[in-house]
Design a protein around this motif. Structure first.
Motif, PDB file in Angstrom:
ATOM      1  N   ALA A   1       5.403   7.365  15.806  1.00 58.77           N
ATOM      2  CA  ALA A   1       5.472   8.727  16.333  1.00 58.77           C
ATOM      3  C   ALA A   1       6.586   9.534  15.661  1.00 58.77           C
ATOM      4  O   ALA A   1       6.383  10.698  15.298  1.00 58.77           O
ATOM      5  CB  ALA A   1       5.695   8.686  17.841  1.00 58.77           C
ATOM      6  N   MET A   2       7.757   8.927  15.461  1.00 52.74           N
ATOM      7  CA  MET A   2       8.896   9.643  14.878  1.00 52.74           C
ATOM      8  C   MET A   2       8.631  10.084  13.445  1.00 52.74           C
ATOM      9  O   MET A   2       8.972  11.196  13.056  1.00 52.74           O
ATOM     10  CB  MET A   2      10.148   8.745  14.894  1.00 52.74           C
ATOM     11  CG  MET A   2      10.772   8.574  16.242  1.00 52.74           C
ATOM     12  SD  MET A   2      12.082   7.329  16.250  1.00 52.74           S
ATOM     13  CE  MET A   2      13.212   7.987  15.044  1.00 52.74           C
ATOM     14  N   PHE A   3       8.026   9.183  12.653  1.00 50.02           N
ATOM     15  CA  PHE A   3       7.825   9.454  11.231  1.00 50.02           C
ATOM     16  C   PHE A   3       6.405   9.903  10.911  1.00 50.02           C
ATOM     17  O   PHE A   3       6.062  10.079   9.748  1.00 50.02           O
ATOM     18  CB  PHE A   3       8.192   8.218  10.403  1.00 50.02           C
ATOM     19  CG  PHE A   3       9.629   7.825  10.537  1.00 50.02           C
ATOM     20  CD1 PHE A   3      10.647   8.700  10.209  1.00 50.02           C
ATOM     21  CD2 PHE A   3       9.979   6.567  11.011  1.00 50.02           C
ATOM     22  CE1 PHE A   3      11.977   8.339  10.330  1.00 50.02           C
ATOM     23  CE2 PHE A   3      11.314   6.193  11.140  1.00 50.02           C
ATOM     24  CZ  PHE A   3      12.303   7.086  10.794  1.00 50.02           C
ATOM     25  N   ARG A   4       5.586  10.053  11.947  1.00 49.27           N
ATOM     26  CA  ARG A   4       4.184  10.474  11.783  1.00 49.27           C
ATOM     27  C   ARG A   4       3.456   9.592  10.773  1.00 49.27           C
ATOM     28  O   ARG A   4       2.816  10.073   9.829  1.00 49.27           O
ATOM     29  CB  ARG A   4       4.116  11.939  11.374  1.00 49.27           C
ATOM     30  CG  ARG A   4       4.682  12.853  12.427  1.00 49.27           C
ATOM     31  CD  ARG A   4       4.557  14.288  12.034  1.00 49.27           C
ATOM     32  NE  ARG A   4       5.198  15.120  13.047  1.00 49.27           N
ATOM     33  CZ  ARG A   4       5.762  16.268  12.790  1.00 49.27           C
ATOM     34  NH1 ARG A   4       5.762  16.762  11.583  1.00 49.27           N
ATOM     35  NH2 ARG A   4       6.318  16.959  13.767  1.00 49.27           N
ATOM     36  N   LEU A   5       3.584   8.287  10.973  1.00 53.17           N
ATOM     37  CA  LEU A   5       2.941   7.312  10.102  1.00 53.17           C
ATOM     38  C   LEU A   5       1.465   7.196  10.448  1.00 53.17           C
ATOM     39  O   LEU A   5       1.062   7.458  11.581  1.00 53.17           O
ATOM     40  CB  LEU A   5       3.629   5.953  10.264  1.00 53.17           C
ATOM     41  CG  LEU A   5       5.119   5.922   9.921  1.00 53.17           C
ATOM     42  CD1 LEU A   5       5.723   4.589  10.302  1.00 53.17           C
ATOM     43  CD2 LEU A   5       5.331   6.223   8.461  1.00 53.17           C
ATOM     44  N   PRO A   6       0.650   6.760   9.482  1.00 51.53           N
ATOM     45  CA  PRO A   6      -0.789   6.649   9.759  1.00 51.53           C
ATOM     46  C   PRO A   6      -1.138   5.589  10.797  1.00 51.53           C
ATOM     47  O   PRO A   6      -2.092   5.759  11.554  1.00 51.53           O
ATOM     48  CB  PRO A   6      -1.404   6.323   8.407  1.00 51.53           C
ATOM     49  CG  PRO A   6      -0.282   5.863   7.551  1.00 51.53           C
ATOM     50  CD  PRO A   6       0.974   6.448   8.103  1.00 51.53           C
ATOM     51  N   SER A   7      -0.378   4.486  10.817  1.00 54.72           N
ATOM     52  CA  SER A   7      -0.658   3.436  11.804  1.00 54.72           C
ATOM     53  C   SER A   7       0.555   2.531  11.963  1.00 54.72           C
ATOM     54  O   SER A   7       1.479   2.547  11.152  1.00 54.72           O
ATOM     55  CB  SER A   7      -1.868   2.592  11.376  1.00 54.72           C
ATOM     56  OG  SER A   7      -1.512   1.739  10.314  1.00 54.72           O
TER      57      SER A   7
END
Length: 78
Positions: free
Chosen positions: A29-35
């Protein structure tokens, strides 16, 4: 006066991170990662922030995450 302002900026930046240990989903959520798999790949490759296990659960210290982000910024700047 300037020193006081700089000190308060550092404190404000640190207060943005939660005071509890972070989960892999928190990093997603913090780094807006894909998964969440990205976080586990970082761990396997030893390229992400330092983590530790609590039983079978992976946790990240917010201080270590901040240090990792700062190190990434320095690498990009060079």
């Amino acid at each position: 006066m300037t020193d006081r302002r700089l000190a308060s900026v550092g404190t404000a930046a640190e207060s943005r991170l939660p005071s509890r240990y972070l989960t892999p989903m928190d990093l997603v959520a913090m780094f807006r990662l894909p998964s969440v798999e990205t976080v586990y790949q970082w761990r396997r490759k030893r390229t992400g922030p330092r983590a530790f296990r609590v039983g079978r659960h992976l946790r990240f210290d917010p201080v270590d995450v901040r240090a990792w982000v700062d190190a990434q910024r320095k690498e990009v700047a060079v």
